[in-house]
Design a protein around this motif. Structure first.
Motif, PDB file in Angstrom:
ATOM      1  N   SER A  20       0.805  -1.216   0.000  1.00 53.56           N
ATOM      2  CA  SER A  20       0.000   0.000   0.000  1.00 53.56           C
ATOM      3  C   SER A  20       0.844   1.275   0.000  1.00 53.56           C
ATOM      4  O   SER A  20       0.307   2.372  -0.038  1.00 53.56           O
ATOM      5  N   SER A  21       2.149   1.165   0.099  1.00 47.34           N
ATOM      6  CA  SER A  21       3.032   2.331   0.101  1.00 47.34           C
ATOM      7  C   SER A  21       4.370   1.956  -0.500  1.00 47.34           C
ATOM      8  O   SER A  21       4.644   0.775  -0.759  1.00 47.34           O
ATOM      9  N   LYS A  22       5.171   2.970  -0.707  1.00 54.16           N
ATOM     10  CA  LYS A  22       6.507   2.769  -1.259  1.00 54.16           C
ATOM     11  C   LYS A  22       7.515   3.506  -0.397  1.00 54.16           C
ATOM     12  O   LYS A  22       7.190   4.500   0.240  1.00 54.16           O
ATOM     13  N   THR A  23       8.728   2.988  -0.394  1.00 53.70           N
ATOM     14  CA  THR A  23       9.811   3.674   0.294  1.00 53.70           C
ATOM     15  C   THR A  23      10.842   4.116  -0.740  1.00 53.70           C
ATOM     16  O   THR A  23      11.402   3.266  -1.458  1.00 53.70           O
ATOM     17  N   VAL A  24      11.021   5.440  -0.793  1.00 51.93           N
ATOM     18  CA  VAL A  24      12.035   5.991  -1.692  1.00 51.93           C
ATOM     19  C   VAL A  24      13.351   6.014  -0.942  1.00 51.93           C
ATOM     20  O   VAL A  24      13.423   6.466   0.215  1.00 51.93           O
ATOM     21  N   TYR A  25      14.379   5.515  -1.598  1.00 51.27           N
ATOM     22  CA  TYR A  25      15.684   5.390  -0.947  1.00 51.27           C
ATOM     23  C   TYR A  25      16.750   5.974  -1.870  1.00 51.27           C
ATOM     24  O   TYR A  25      16.824   5.614  -3.053  1.00 51.27           O
ATOM     25  N   SER A  26      17.542   6.890  -1.311  1.00 53.16           N
ATOM     26  CA  SER A  26      18.574   7.523  -2.122  1.00 53.16           C
ATOM     27  C   SER A  26      19.879   7.543  -1.351  1.00 53.16           C
ATOM     28  O   SER A  26      19.912   7.888  -0.162  1.00 53.16           O
ATOM     29  N   GLU A  27      20.939   7.153  -2.037  1.00 51.26           N
ATOM     30  CA  GLU A  27      22.280   7.223  -1.470  1.00 51.26           C
ATOM     31  C   GLU A  27      23.040   8.352  -2.159  1.00 51.26           C
ATOM     32  O   GLU A  27      23.030   8.459  -3.390  1.00 51.26           O
ATOM     33  N   VAL A  28      23.670   9.226  -1.350  1.00 51.82           N
ATOM     34  CA  VAL A  28      24.489  10.296  -1.927  1.00 51.82           C
ATOM     35  C   VAL A  28      25.888  10.211  -1.335  1.00 51.82           C
ATOM     36  O   VAL A  28      26.088   9.804  -0.186  1.00 51.82           O
ATOM     37  N   GLU A  29      26.839  10.625  -2.156  1.00 48.72           N
ATOM     38  CA  GLU A  29      28.217  10.714  -1.717  1.00 48.72           C
ATOM     39  C   GLU A  29      28.515  12.159  -1.337  1.00 48.72           C
ATOM     40  O   GLU A  29      28.211  13.071  -2.098  1.00 48.72           O
ATOM     41  N   MET A  30      29.077  12.353  -0.141  1.00 51.07           N
ATOM     42  CA  MET A  30      29.570  13.678   0.236  1.00 51.07           C
ATOM     43  C   MET A  30      31.084  13.586   0.339  1.00 51.07           C
ATOM     44  O   MET A  30      31.625  12.924   1.227  1.00 51.07           O
ATOM     45  N   ASN A  31      31.739  14.241  -0.606  1.00 49.94           N
ATOM     46  CA  ASN A  31      33.191  14.181  -0.709  1.00 49.94           C
ATOM     47  C   ASN A  31      33.803  15.443  -0.104  1.00 49.94           C
ATOM     48  O   ASN A  31      33.556  16.558  -0.566  1.00 49.94           O
ATOM     49  N   SER A  32      34.583  15.245   0.948  1.00 53.09           N
ATOM     50  CA  SER A  32      35.196  16.388   1.628  1.00 53.09           C
ATOM     51  C   SER A  32      36.220  17.055   0.720  1.00 53.09           C
ATOM     52  O   SER A  32      37.015  16.389   0.052  1.00 53.09           O
ATOM     53  N   GLU A  33      36.195  18.378   0.706  1.00 53.53           N
ATOM     54  CA  GLU A  33      37.183  19.153  -0.037  1.00 53.53           C
ATOM     55  C   GLU A  33      38.078  19.940   0.914  1.00 53.53           C
ATOM     56  O   GLU A  33      38.717  20.919   0.524  1.00 53.53           O
ATOM     57  N   GLU A  34      38.114  19.477   2.172  1.00 57.48           N
ATOM     58  CA  GLU A  34      38.987  20.083   3.165  1.00 57.48           C
ATOM     59  C   GLU A  34      40.316  19.342   3.194  1.00 57.48           C
ATOM     60  O   GLU A  34      40.385  18.155   2.877  1.00 57.48           O
ATOM     61  N   SER A  35      41.365  20.059   3.573  1.00 60.14           N
ATOM     62  CA  SER A  35      42.698  19.448   3.645  1.00 60.14           C
ATOM     63  C   SER A  35      43.003  18.930   5.041  1.00 60.14           C
ATOM     64  O   SER A  35      44.113  18.473   5.302  1.00 60.14           O
ATOM     65  N   ARG A  36      42.037  19.010   5.917  1.00 58.44           N
ATOM     66  CA  ARG A  36      42.176  18.481   7.270  1.00 58.44           C
ATOM     67  C   ARG A  36      40.909  17.689   7.612  1.00 58.44           C
ATOM     68  O   ARG A  36      39.887  17.798   6.944  1.00 58.44           O
ATOM     69  N   GLN A  37      41.029  16.886   8.657  1.00 62.66           N
ATOM     70  CA  GLN A  37      39.832  16.198   9.158  1.00 62.66           C
ATOM     71  C   GLN A  37      38.785  17.242   9.526  1.00 62.66           C
ATOM     72  O   GLN A  37      39.097  18.285  10.096  1.00 62.66           O
ATOM     73  N   SER A  38      37.534  16.979   9.183  1.00 63.29           N
ATOM     74  CA  SER A  38      36.500  17.994   9.373  1.00 63.29           C
ATOM     75  C   SER A  38      35.174  17.359   9.739  1.00 63.29           C
ATOM     76  O   SER A  38      34.843  16.259   9.268  1.00 63.29           O
ATOM     77  N   ASN A  39      34.414  18.080  10.594  1.00 63.29           N
ATOM     78  CA  ASN A  39      33.030  17.703  10.860  1.00 63.29           C
ATOM     79  C   ASN A  39      32.168  18.364   9.791  1.00 63.29           C
ATOM     80  O   ASN A  39      31.827  19.542   9.892  1.00 63.29           O
ATOM     81  N   LEU A  40      31.872  17.612   8.770  1.00 62.18           N
ATOM     82  CA  LEU A  40      31.102  18.158   7.657  1.00 62.18           C
ATOM     83  C   LEU A  40      29.673  18.466   8.083  1.00 62.18           C
ATOM     84  O   LEU A  40      29.195  18.016   9.133  1.00 62.18           O
ATOM     85  N   SER A  41      29.003  19.258   7.251  1.00 65.37           N
ATOM     86  CA  SER A  41      27.652  19.693   7.587  1.00 65.37           C
ATOM     87  C   SER A  41      26.702  18.518   7.727  1.00 65.37           C
ATOM     88  O   SER A  41      26.759  17.546   6.955  1.00 65.37           O
ATOM     89  N   ARG A  42      25.810  18.650   8.704  1.00 65.04           N
ATOM     90  CA  ARG A  42      24.687  17.739   8.750  1.00 65.04           C
ATOM     91  C   ARG A  42      23.717  18.165   7.661  1.00 65.04           C
ATOM     92  O   ARG A  42      23.442  19.353   7.484  1.00 65.04           O
ATOM     93  N   LEU A  43      23.185  17.193   6.927  1.00 71.76           N
ATOM     94  CA  LEU A  43      22.296  17.497   5.813  1.00 71.76           C
ATOM     95  C   LEU A  43      20.838  17.271   6.206  1.00 71.76           C
ATOM     96  O   LEU A  43      20.523  16.435   7.063  1.00 71.76           O
TER      97      LEU A  43
END
Length: 863
Positions: free
Chosen positions: A601-624
């Motif tokens: 009776s319903s559907k689940t949409v599922y999407s995978e995305v890649e977030m590639n860091s462009e920082e030159s140091r370890q970083s806490n990237l944005s929460r999306l």
């Protein structure tokens, strides 16, 4: 000795009389004559304020005297006349002043002997080659006019009556003015400091039903030490003789004049409304502590009185004196908009120190007064200890709420200095009443730059976008501003907070202001991007948005727009990357795969995305934060699965978004709206509760339909895992109920990405020749381990297996996510049935009977 002294005086006077009056000789001639020294009569009568042209009088062959000053100070106990005699001794021996005295003769005929004031009473002799001035005083009763007044000089003559011999007379010229003439400077001493003084102005103020006179007194310090308040009595005298004590005005609170400095001090007093304002004078007196009398110091004819008006024209500058610094006050701008039956006013009030020294402004009280007589206070802390350096100026942001039932086009901004304390009884008058120009707040349009001037500088402000996007069961209004430094100097931005209003709806409680890249310093031409966002009911319709940025001191900027907020974004093409440019969080986001799990009776949409860091140091990237948008405009908030860990330099993170949607939704042309989550006016990291999002982009999704594999050895993907079934076999002993299933497999894991919690389940389905199916949920890492040619075995039981003589079975693999499944592949394999051994004892039969019972129970469960 006494007789010799008298003889000497008589001889001296005889000698003086001969030299003073040619043609007369001897004591009789001296007694008969009187000398009068007067100023020559001018052809035209012109008032003078000095006695410099008055001739000196010889008291002896080498001893003379000159009348150098005459003053009168009115007092209830009798007017006090002071006159100054300047003695010059040109001989080499001293002269005893005990041999001479003076008397004042009023125009009414009263004769009063003068006595030296306390400061000069100790002077008994004039040394040789010395010139010295001595001031005398006399109570002349009600007399106040000195024109024609005479000062008689006397010496001792024992042949004369009372032994007093009049030597000569100084007559005050009929054109002599006790007061310095209008505009005339006067040299005098204050606290024994030589100064040049002038009465510079006389202003009349009408305030609260009373009349006040304000006198400007300019002082130039000609001495070498600082002049402080001498404590003299400052008085305003009317032409009718009334005297009013002046007090130092609040704007001249510091009586301190440096050497060679010129300063104008202001003194104020209340006067009767009916008083004649012409020919007024400023009188200064000091108390002679020894005589317990106030003696005149100086007097000035005041300029014609000017009635001062507190009202300042719209846009005009009001110059005021604060501690002898000229300070500009100006109502630079004003704007109003209507809200809840009130006119909401914003003002920019400019103050500038045009003086040469720093000045601390009074803690002014500000209010708005209507033509109907109502006064509305303005709350501000801007004037609390506000100090301006020379040539420094500040813009002060003010707000006021005025009921719309009052006329909005005749308002005045009133600026009042602080009241004096009870002990000082200071008279406080308004600094100014500024006319407030009526101007409706201008409407701002998206992508149009407006000029904003505030206390920090001049900025070009552009409303870059106005969006209304989903937030759970609400909407999120996002106004993105670009603030450009349009000056030629570097500007430091304050910490800003935001206020967002939708028509009359104040959204302050949920408003945040987020500055991209945490920019606080703007070089000339540089810009900062600020997003102001707030929650709003998704059902609320409104036509006008108001955006306010403010700091701790007041309003930084205010914009109002009637442009509608957009509810959809132009999407990026499928496969495109979203760029995040926030400082310390730079990354690119790209779709990896999007699929749909279809349920009954319903559907689940599922999407995978890649977030590639462009920082030159370890970083806490944005929460999306993300929502799926269907082609018909429906939004479905996505569940986000994102790692809480920091991402390494140039590292990759796999983030999954999913949402359950009705089965009727067309999922073939979905878009994914992705933004950076924020809370408390800052970008958040994964694992932190969000209160909104900014910098939203729409990504067109490439929704893939997964085709089940028909050959499991080629491998099926449940990213980051790939499973290949190399072979499978099942064996059964004929007549028994237990079937052994064996699977030879290879399992690999892609460790390229940092991932959140793995939310997928691998479901193994076994379908026997009878159509029965048996399922088992397998967990990667425990049931199935990574590696090649690994073996997984399990036992499947059914009573139907007792009659199974061969055939095949099908293995199906499913990806199960949030309770819904997607088939990944299936393949058919053969069943091997082996015959039991010929020697079968009762014990084996009993075992088979037990197995049959267990098999029947398993088959029941499977069906």
């Amino acid at each position: 000795m006494h007789k010799r002294s008298k003889a000497y005086v008589l001889l001296l006077l005889s000698t003086f009389a001969v030299s003073q009056f040619p043609g007369f000789t001897g004591p009789a001639a001296y007694a008969a004559a009187a000398v009068t020294a007067t100023v020559k009569t001018a052809a035209a009568v012109t008032e003078i304020s000095t006695l410099t042209k008055l001739s000196s009088m010889n008291l002896g062959a080498s001893f003379s005297v000159k009348l150098s000053d005459v003053s009168v100070f009115a007092q209830d106990s009798g007017n006090i006349l002071t006159y100054t005699l300047t003695y010059t001794n040109s001989s080499s021996t001293s002269v005893n002043l005990a041999n001479y005295f003076s008397k004042a003769v009023t125009t009414g005929g009263s004769v009063i002997k003068g006595s030296a004031v306390s400061a000069d009473s100790s002077v008994k002799k004039i040394a040789g080659k010395e010139t010295k001035s001595i001031t005398y005083y006399a109570n002349i009763g009600k007399a106040s006019n000195v024109k024609g007044l005479k000062i008689n000089m006397y010496g001792w003559n024992f042949s004369a009556a009372n032994y007093e011999q009049r030597i000569g007379t100084f007559t005050v010229p009929s054109n002599y003015s006790l007061a310095a003439l209008q505009g005339e400077s006067k040299k005098t001493e204050l606290n024994n400091v030589p100064v040049t003084t002038q009465a510079s102005s006389l202003q009349i103020y009408h305030y609260n039903g009373k009349v006040y006179a304000k006198v400007g007194y300019s002082i130039t310090n000609l001495g070498t030490r600082v002049l402080t308040d001498p404590g003299y009595s400052m008085n305003l005298k009317s032409s009718g003789g009334s005297v009013f004590t002046l007090a130092l005005d609040e704007s001249s609170s510091e009586y301190k004049i440096q050497p060679q400095e010129k300063k104008t001090l202001y003194f104020i007093t209340e006067i009767p409304a009916y008083m004649n304002l012409s020919n007024m004078t400023l009188q200064i007196a000091k108390q002679d502590e020894g005589l317990k009398l106030y003696l005149p110091v100086a007097s000035y004819s005041l300029p014609a009185a000017v009635t001062a008006d507190f009202t300042v024209a719209a846009g005009a500058i009001k110059k005021i004196s604060v501690n002898s610094n000229i300070v500009d006050l100006q109502l630079k701008s004003s704007a109003v908009y209507a809200e809840n039956e009130n006119g909401i006013w914003t003002y920019q009030f400019r103050v500038k120190n045009t003086g040469s020294t720093a000045v601390t402004l009074p803690a002014y009280t500000l209010s708005v007064k209507s033509a109907e007589g109502y006064t509305f206070p303005i709350t501000t802390t801007a004037f609390n200890s506000l100090t301006l350096k020379p040539l420094e100026e500040k813009l002060i942001e003010l707000t006021a709420s005025i009921p719309l039932e009052l006329a909005q086009d005749t308002l005045q901004l009133q600026v009042i200095p602080p009241a004096g304390t009870e002990s000082t009884s200071t008279i406080v008058l308004p600094a100014a009443y500024f006319k407030i120009p009526y101007k409706l707040e201008s409407n701002t349009h998206v992508a149009t730059e407006a000029s904003v001037i505030n206390n920090y500088g001049t900025f070009g402000v552009t409303l870059q976008s106005l969006q209304r996007l989903p937030w759970g069961d609400e909407d999120l209004v996002q106004a993105k501003l670009s603030i450009r430094n349009s000056t030629s100097k570097t500007i430091t931005l304050p910490k800003l907070t935001g206020v967002l209003k939708a028509d009359l709806n104040d959204l302050t409680s949920s408003t945040q202001a987020v500055i991209d890249n945490d920019v606080s310093i703007l070089a000339p031409g540089e810009s900062a991007q600020v997003t102001v966002l707030a929650h709003i009911p998704y059902t609320l319709a409104y036509s006008q948005t108001k955006i306010i940025l403010q700091d701790t001191t007041g309003q930084f900027l205010s914009l109002t727009t009637g442009d509608g907020a957009v509810t959809s974004l132009a999407p990026l093409a499928a496969g495109s990357a979203i760029k995040i440019t926030s400082t310390g969080k730079k990354a690119s986001i790209q779709e990896r795969v999007t699929t749909v799990y279809t349920g009954s009776s319903s559907k689940t949409v599922y999407s995978e995305v890649e977030m590639n860091s462009e920082e030159s140091r370890q970083s806490n990237l944005s929460r999306l934060y993300a929502s799926f948008r269907s082609s018909d405009g429906q939004f479905f908030e996505a569940d986000v699965n994102q790692s809480d860990l920091a991402t390494g330099a140039a590292g990759k993170t796999l983030i999954t978004f999913s949402a359950n949607v009705p089965s009727t939704v067309d999922t073939s042309s979905l878009q994914l709206y992705i933004g950076q989550a924020v809370a408390g006016g800052k970008l958040t990291s994964a694992g932190t509760e969000a209160a909104g999002y900014v910098n939203t982009s729409a990504l067109t999704l490439n929704v893939k339909t997964v085709t089940p594999q028909s050959n499991l050895s080629s491998g099926i993907s449940m990213f980051p895992y790939t499973l290949a079934v190399n072979s499978s076999s099942s064996s059964l002993t004929a007549g028994t109920t237990n079937l052994t299933l064996s699977i030879n497999y290879s399992l690999t894991k892609d460790s390229t990405y940092q991932t959140g919690t793995y939310g997928h389940k691998l479901v193994l389905q076994f379908i026997d020749p009878y159509g029965q199916f048996f399922e088992k949920t397998l967990t990667f890492g425990t049931d199935l381990i990574t590696g090649s040619n690994s073996l997984y075995t399990t036992t499947i039981s059914s009573t139907l297996f007792k009659s199974l003589n061969g055939g095949n079975y099908r293995l199906k693999l499913y990806d199960e996510f949030q309770g819904q499944r997607m088939e990944l592949g299936s393949q058919v394999y053969d069943i091997t049935v082996t015959q039991p051994a010929s020697a079968t004892d009762d014990k084996d039969k009993d075992a088979d009977a037990d197995a049959d019972t267990a098999g029947e129970a398993s088959a029941d469960n499977a069906s």
